[in-house]
Design an enzyme around this catalytic site. Structure first.
Site, mmCIF file in Angstrom:
data_model
loop_
_atom_site.group_PDB
_atom_site.id
_atom_site.type_symbol
_atom_site.label_atom_id
_atom_site.label_comp_id
_atom_site.label_asym_id
_atom_site.label_seq_id
_atom_site.Cartn_x
_atom_site.Cartn_y
_atom_site.Cartn_z
ATOM 1 N N ALA A 1 0.861 -1.186 0.000
ATOM 2 C CA ALA A 1 0.000 0.000 0.000
ATOM 3 C C ALA A 1 0.895 1.233 0.000
ATOM 4 O O ALA A 1 2.104 1.132 0.211
ATOM 5 C CB ALA A 1 -0.906 0.007 1.227
ATOM 6 N N LYS A 2 0.306 2.387 -0.275
ATOM 7 C CA LYS A 2 1.043 3.650 -0.185
ATOM 8 C C LYS A 2 -0.003 4.750 -0.108
ATOM 9 O O LYS A 2 -1.111 4.586 -0.608
ATOM 10 C CB LYS A 2 1.905 3.858 -1.435
ATOM 11 C CG LYS A 2 3.098 4.754 -1.222
ATOM 12 C CD LYS A 2 4.189 4.038 -0.454
ATOM 13 C CE LYS A 2 5.462 4.847 -0.402
ATOM 14 N NZ LYS A 2 6.546 4.074 0.211
#
Length: 411
Positions: A101-102
């Protein structure tokens, strides 16, 4: 080529080598969820300001999603997508039970007061609290954020869900952060370098190193290389570059930077043009700063025998090709800088168990994970007759693909 195009290209090459089904390949590329939220806060002067926050959750086949939150004015959705995807492969290469994720908020942190940053962080957390969680998505610091940011997220999240230290990593030690987290990425870079050099019958001791970037990662890598008897002969950061053919006294340079905030006017070496640093004569080049620093303009002039990618995406694909032809060995970012997320995993494990480790155990486990991952990459290189970058990508992609198939992705 931008980060997203390069990551997609590497993924496609890896999936060809692995012979993945084209439908599965497409499914692995598409993010699981993209979140975009408006965050409106009162500024200190009483006016209202709105910021856009977002989170890309790429894949959760192997476990909860994991990745940084950055506060930066140009938070580009494409780049965040690329970095979320990269985290999916990186956690798989390191063999930790996470997906990628980011996220971040489009803002300029230095233009905001501490209380404005706190309000912004809390509003962002309120908007996404039901989409992150200990077993869902575990954020961490990135550009423009730090342990304090994580403390605010933890506090705000806990108002909704009860005390949950494992919801973020990179926390202050007093709130359940792990010992050894601060140095983890730089230390992981050194463990990775040692594993690579051992393949060639070499060790850090006696080799010459050039380090670009002297922030958290670069300064820790330099310190640990120096301790192991490696000669760091040139270092640069945003303030300038220093060289000393006999080896820079790293503890002294760290003191100087701490005192003056700059590498300039350091007595223990000569000032040099920062642009020449990457093509400086040395055994091992360690880019620890920005992406795309090695490109078709300068790649042919690189004199290092080994390049350790401590930064994300420092070598663009053109440079990759040029350097491969020259016989330069590149240790890819997706493995080389995985020390940070590995110790984040240790922090999460300690929080869930409610039992903290001493620093010696953290470092010992980090070395074990980094060394094991290197041998797994080498095995993939032999199986698919490919370089280290493709060895790492095939390893990561294959693990995610296998998990996806086992879970039943077509149903």
């Amino acid at each position: 080529m931008n980060a997203l195009a390069a990551t997609n290209r590497n993924f496609r090459l890896a999936s060809r080598l692995l012979g993945l089904d084209s439908k599965l390949e497409k499914s692995l590329l598409i993010p699981f969820r993209e979140i975009k939220v408006e965050c409106t806060i009162p500024k200190d002067d009483g006016t209202l300001a709105s910021y856009v926050g977002f989170r890309v959750q790429h894949d959760n086949a192997r476990g909860p999603m994991k990745g940084g939150i950055r506060y930066h004015p140009e938070v580009d959705p494409d780049e965040v997508n690329a970095l979320a995807q990269l985290m999916t492969w990186k956690t798989a290469v390191a063999d930790i039970p996470y997906g990628g994720a980011k996220g971040g908020i489009g803002c300029t942190p230095r233009d905001l007061s501490k209380s404005e940053l706190e309000r912004l962080t809390r509003v962002f957390t309120q908007k996404i609290h039901d989409l992150i969680g200990i077993h869902t998505d575990v954020p961490a610091p990135d550009m423009g954020t730090n342990a304090q940011t994580m403390a605010w997220i933890l506090d705000e999240y806990s108002k909704f869900h009860g005390h949950s230290p494992a919801v973020v990593t990179g926390k202050p030690i007093d709130l359940g952060g792990s010992l050894g987290r601060e140095a983890a990425t730089g230390r992981g870079v050194v463990y990775a370098t040692e594993a690579l050099l051992a393949e060639y019958g070499k060790s850090v001791k006696g080799l010459t190193f050039v380090i670009q970037g002297f922030g958290n990662v670069g300064s820790w890598a330099a310190r640990l290389i120096h301790e192991r008897g490696g000669k760091v002969i040139a270092v640069s950061d945003i303030t300038g570059a220093v060289k000393n053919p006999n080896g820079i006294d790293i503890p002294e340079l760290l003191k100087h930077k701490e005192a003056t905030g700059s590498l300039k006017s350091f007595g223990g070496g000569d000032f040099m043009d920062p642009n020449e640093l990457l093509v400086h004569e040395c055994d091992v080049l360690v880019p620890c700063a920005l992406g795309g620093v090695l490109n078709r303009e300068n790649a042919a002039d690189v004199k290092a025998k080994f390049i350790i990618e401590a930064a994300n995406h420092p070598t663009d694909p053109d440079a990759d090709e040029i350097l491969s032809k020259k016989g330069v060995i590149i240790l890819p970012d997706i493995y080389a800088n995985a020390g940070g997320v590995t110790v984040s995993y240790f922090e999460w494990v300690q929080n869930i168990q409610g039992f903290m480790w001493d620093e010696e155990k953290v470092n010992k486990e980090l070395r074990r994970y980094m060394t094991q991952a290197f041998h797994n990459i080498k095995n993939m290189c032999q199986t698919h007759d490919c370089n280290l970058r493709m060895g790492a990508f095939t390893l990561g992609v294959n693990r995610v693909a296998r998990a996806t198939i086992l879970r039943g992705w077509e149903a």
